[in-house]
Structure formats: C-alpha cells, structure tokens
Design a protein around this motif. Structure first.
Motif, PDB file in Angstrom:
ATOM      1  N   UNK A   5       0.853  -1.185   0.000  1.00  0.00           N
ATOM      2  CA  UNK A   5       0.000   0.000   0.000  1.00  0.00           C
ATOM      3  C   UNK A   5       0.891   1.238   0.000  1.00  0.00           C
ATOM      4  N   UNK A   6       0.801   2.030  -1.054  1.00  0.00           N
ATOM      5  CA  UNK A   6       1.612   3.242  -1.196  1.00  0.00           C
ATOM      6  C   UNK A   6       0.844   4.464  -0.712  1.00  0.00           C
ATOM      7  N   UNK A  23      -3.067   4.791   6.332  1.00  0.00           N
ATOM      8  CA  UNK A  23      -2.452   3.581   5.781  1.00  0.00           C
ATOM      9  C   UNK A  23      -2.027   2.623   6.886  1.00  0.00           C
ATOM     10  N   UNK A  24      -1.433   3.152   7.949  1.00  0.00           N
ATOM     11  CA  UNK A  24      -0.974   2.304   9.049  1.00  0.00           C
ATOM     12  C   UNK A  24      -2.159   1.681   9.797  1.00  0.00           C
ATOM     13  N   UNK A  53       1.652  -4.101   3.362  1.00  0.00           N
ATOM     14  CA  UNK A  53       2.981  -3.507   3.566  1.00  0.00           C
ATOM     15  C   UNK A  53       2.937  -2.043   3.139  1.00  0.00           C
ATOM     16  N   UNK A  54       3.021  -1.161   4.121  1.00  0.00           N
ATOM     17  CA  UNK A  54       2.880   0.275   3.879  1.00  0.00           C
ATOM     18  C   UNK A  54       4.211   0.868   3.434  1.00  0.00           C
ATOM     19  N   UNK A  60      -1.704  -1.093  -4.417  1.00  0.00           N
ATOM     20  CA  UNK A  60      -2.744  -0.269  -3.802  1.00  0.00           C
ATOM     21  C   UNK A  60      -2.178   1.100  -3.442  1.00  0.00           C
ATOM     22  N   UNK A  61      -3.058   2.107  -3.418  1.00  0.00           N
ATOM     23  CA  UNK A  61      -2.654   3.473  -3.096  1.00  0.00           C
ATOM     24  C   UNK A  61      -3.644   4.058  -2.097  1.00  0.00           C
TER      25      UNK A  61
END
Length: 534
Positions: A372-373, A385-386, A400-401, A417-418
C-alpha cells in the motif's frame, strides 16, 4: 420552447480523482511575499501543501471553479448555488434540454487588455474536447456535440443528449484565444504564464516554493482590496504550522491535530469546511491479491472507520461507506456498516484463504499480502495507511505500507494499492463517473483501481443521461449498493478541512469543498471580497 434554467439547491456532492503535484518543503524564515506577513494590511501569505502541475484550464486547472486567475461562464456562491460570472445570467435551455445559450457580460477584458468574446468561450471548450489536448477530465464534457459563437456576445452549446448537470460544468475557466490559440496547449508557455479575466494576475511562480498574485485593477467584479496573494508551497504539515506560529505565514491549511494547537492564540482563527473529500484504498483488479473479490470484501468488513475518524481526524470528519458522504442527498441509506472482523474472516474462509505462517492467510501458494503506497509527507494519509494495515492483519491480510513520491507511485498504480484522495462538489456524475466507469480504467488518475463492473457502468450511464430525477436516484442507489457487494476501493473517511488564519480580515467564509483544497478552496476562495477589519 425555451426555459430559464434555475439551479437545484439540494444536490451537491461527490468524488473525483485528481492528484496534486508533489512539492518540496520550505524552511526559509522570511515571508514569501516580502515584508512582515502579520503587519501587512493589503497582502496575505498562505501556506499550502502542494501546487498545480499547470495553470492552464485547457489541461484541467480550475475546472471546478474558484481560480483566482480565470472566470467561468458561471460560478458557485458560498452555498454552491450557481450564479452568473462571465455570463450575464443563467443559461436559456431549449430543445428539451439539448441547447444551452449564454449571453456574455459586457465590458469584460482579459488581463492583457483584450476584450472577452464568445469566440474565446468556443475556443476553450473545443480545445479541451480535442483528443490531442492532454486533459484527463475530457470525459466530463462528453455531452457536448457542438459549441459555437453567435456573434461576439452569445455562446450556444448543443448537446448529444440532455444532461441534467450541464450548467454546473460551465464554471470551467475561459482562456483567451488570441494568446492560447497561438501555442501548443500541452507544452506552450500559457501553462505557466496564464492570461485570464479573474481578480488576480500571476506575477511570479517559483516551482516548489511559491506563487505570487497581484490584484487585477481592471477586474470586472471590482478591484480587490487584498492587493497581493502569495501561496507558499510547504509540503510538510509541521513546517507549515511552525511558520504560521512564527508569523511567516498569515494562514495555512493544517491537519486537525495541528490546528488544535492554535486554539488559545487570540490573533488567529480556525475555519472548518465540510467536504466531499474522502480517503480510500485503491484495490487494483490486476493485483494478484487485490484482484480477488473476497479479499476486497473482507478488507471492507475489517476496517474500523469510526476509529480512524476519532483518532486520526480528531473527530473532524465522518466514516466513508462509499464515495458520497452520509449527509449527501444522494447517499443510499442503509449501506452504513460497522466493523465486522468475524464476517471478514468468514468471507476469507469461504473463499479458500487459509491461515498460515504468522497468521497471514494463503491460497494456492499465494500469500494474502500486498503493498500500500501513500504520498511522502502526508501525515494524514500515512496514519490512514498504518491503521488500515493494522485492521487488515487482524483478518489475516498483510498490508505492507510504503511512502513514495507521486512520480514513483503513478507507474505502480496498476498493481499496487494506493492510499488515495478523491472528491469534488457538484452533481454525482462529476466524481462517480471518473472514479468508477470501466471506460476510464487506467486513464491517468481516473479509475485508479481499474474497476470494471457492468452493473455500475450501467448505473453511471443512466445517471449521466437521464433527465428524470427519480430514475437518477435509483441509478445512483443501485451503484452504491453494488459497491458494497463488489468493492474496488476500501472507503475509509470523509475529511473536514481545517484552516488557521490571522484574524484581521472580514468577509471570510467557507464552502462545501472538493478533494482539491488549500490552493483554490479554503477560506480564501473569495479573497477578492475580503476587507481589512477596522
């Protein structure tokens, strides 16, 4: 028969995907506009997180209104109702909703002294509709069959089909043909040296640092009292807050937690704006894991939206159960849903995703793991995200961020993913179509998840073309319920925008805002109307 168009007052909304350019944080201590920011009475220095890629409406700048350099035929007031701008009045509608006729205001000039004519309006729309022009919002004007100038002061739009929301599209800024028509719209100097009819004129643009505007003394709406406006580009939230506190900035857009630190500052005032801005995780259909509908449904059930609002947004927002906020008239009642970890696990069990090493599930040798970006420097997105990754892990999915610049993120959007932001004001067609229609999959930042659902496509097409409001309501309700069954995004939160400004002007108001905010939206959306406090 010709009728007078009147705006509907009860329908706002939505979400549209446009990504802001990344910029460098400023650490200089001097006021970008020169002099003491707090001491000036006719200038303002505002700290914002990002700058546009271009200032040309031909490439999408200002398409939803509020540009300080340009005007559209119409504009929005504080309540988002349409009002005349370059046009004398709201449009005359004929041919069952297929023709819109505008008469231009008299005596309007571009900032170079040349008069505005109907030919400039026709040129603007025709150039945007030209496939050679790199405007990723072209689909928003799909209904236009022809636009023509009828003399110097009349513009007639002929539509392919009646489009209920068309008048709201004519807030699009108008450019001068005598300048922009001599250049390549994609590469010409007009992109950075614009000429418009608006209340301000760009005088300096130092990329990644600041943009400076001066009042247009010949503005048709009256010369602004605020003579200089500087938009300081400060990517880092903490740096913006520090510079505001030191007096280097007059105002800034801030996350709620940082805005709260100014509560006891007597010479500053906090302004909050409701918005259609939402945060969501794109789940690319081309991803080995995110392409699995069971994974997407499980993530939707596992996420704790209310906790994100309370802990990340400090209550300045609301849970997002889809692209439309809860208080929007088009919101489909009953799709609200609480976190359901048991349900998430059941969905994955039934789909054959079995718990493996470290509690992470796997299916046919494929771990339930994806990246995940989020854009570097955006603390609010980082926190989302976290939290998302933490919620997903409880269901057995590893997220995985990773932070990156948009230059790095863009080529990876097909499979990774974004943590994205979308949303703009207007009719539901405006944002939902570009967010979800399969014909726009992978078209720049449109339909970033490459979502493809025939039921949703049909609802979007019906919503765009139908004139009957009941038919449109049914279409958009069907769409929202289908997104619950087959989510292409995990919708997380709708965000209230928060601003802190030195309390020395009157006339400041906020509108219901789109995703794009800070640069054009904010309490300075009507800076040309501000007056110094006495």
């Amino acid at each position: 028969m010709t009728t007078r168009w009147t705006p509907r007052t009860s329908r706002w909304i939505r979400g549209t995907a446009v990504a802001a350019a990344t910029v460098s944080a400023i650490t200089a201590c001097s006021a970008p506009g020169g002099g003491d920011a707090q001491g000036a009475t006719d200038s303002v220095v505002i700290g914002v997180a990002s700058e546009p890629d271009t200032l040309s409406p031909l490439l999408g700048y200002g398409k939803d209104g509020n540009s300080k350099i340009f005007d559209g035929l119409l504009a929005h007031d504080a309540d988002l109702k349409l009002r005349p701008a370059l046009a004398k009045a709201l449009p005359e509608i004929g041919d069952g909703g297929r023709t819109y006729t505008y008469t231009l205001r008299e005596g309007v000039e571009f900032s170079d002294g040349e008069p505005l004519t109907a030919a400039d309006v026709a040129f603007t729309y025709r150039t945007i509709l030209d496939e050679k022009t790199n405007n990723t919002s072209r689909s928003e004007l799909d209904a236009i069959e022809e636009v023509r100038a009828d003399g110097d002061d009349t513009v007639v739009f002929t539509l392919k089909y009646p489009y209920a929301a068309f008048a709201d599209r004519t807030v699009l800024p108008i450019v001068p043909e005598h300048v922009a028509g001599e250049q390549d719209p994609n590469t010409g100097s007009f992109n950075t040296e614009p000429v418009g009819t608006g209340p301000y004129v760009l005088t300096d643009w130092r990329k990644g640092e600041k943009l400076t505007f001066k009042a247009n003394p010949h503005y048709w709406g009256g010369a602004p009292r605020v003579k200089t406006v500087t938009m300081a580009i400060v990517e880092d939230d903490d740096v913006r807050a520090t510079r505001l506190r030191s007096g280097d900035l007059d105002g800034a857009t801030l996350p709620p937690n940082l805005a709260a630190t100014f509560e006891n500052d007597d010479d500053k005032k906090t302004h909050e704006a409701k918005s259609y801005d939402f945060r969501a995780v794109t789940l690319p259909t081309a991803g080995e894991v995110t392409g699995d509908r069971a994974i997407r449904r499980a993530l939707d059930a596992a996420v704790d939206r209310r906790a994100m609002v309370d802990k990340i947004l400090d209550g300045a927002g609301s849970p997002a159960y889809g692209p439309l906020p809860l208080d929007d008239p088009w919101f489909a009642k009953g799709i609200e849903r609480e976190r359901d970890l048991t349900g998430a696990r059941r969905i994955l069990d039934q789909a054959g995703w079995r718990t493996g090493d470290g509690g992470i599930r796997a299916k046919n040798g494929q771990r339930a793991s994806f990246t995940l970006l989020y854009p570097s420097g955006d603390k609010v997105r980082q926190d989302h995200a976290l939290a998302y990754a933490s919620d997903a892990k409880k269901a057995g999915i590893e997220v995985k961020v990773e932070s990156a610049t948009w230059e790095v993120i863009e080529p990876r959007m097909k499979t990774d993913a974004v943590l994205a932001g979308f949303g703009s004001t207007g009719d539901p067609d405006f944002g939902l179509y570009t967010l979800l229609h399969s014909s726009l999959a992978g078209n720049g930042f449109n339909n970033m998840a490459r979502y493809d659902n025939p039921v949703v496509d049909e609802a979007l097409d019906t919503g765009r073309r139908a004139q009957d409001e009941t038919t449109r309501e049914t279409a958009y309700e069907t769409l929202q319920r289908e997104l619950v069954k087959d989510p292409g995004y995990t919708f997380l939160t709708h965000i209230d925008h928060v601003y802190v400004l030195a309390d020395r002007w009157q006339g400041l108001t906020t509108q219901r805002e789109p995703h794009e905010h800070g640069f054009a939206s904010g309490p300075w959306w009507n800076v040309e109307d501000w007056r110094p406090k006495k």
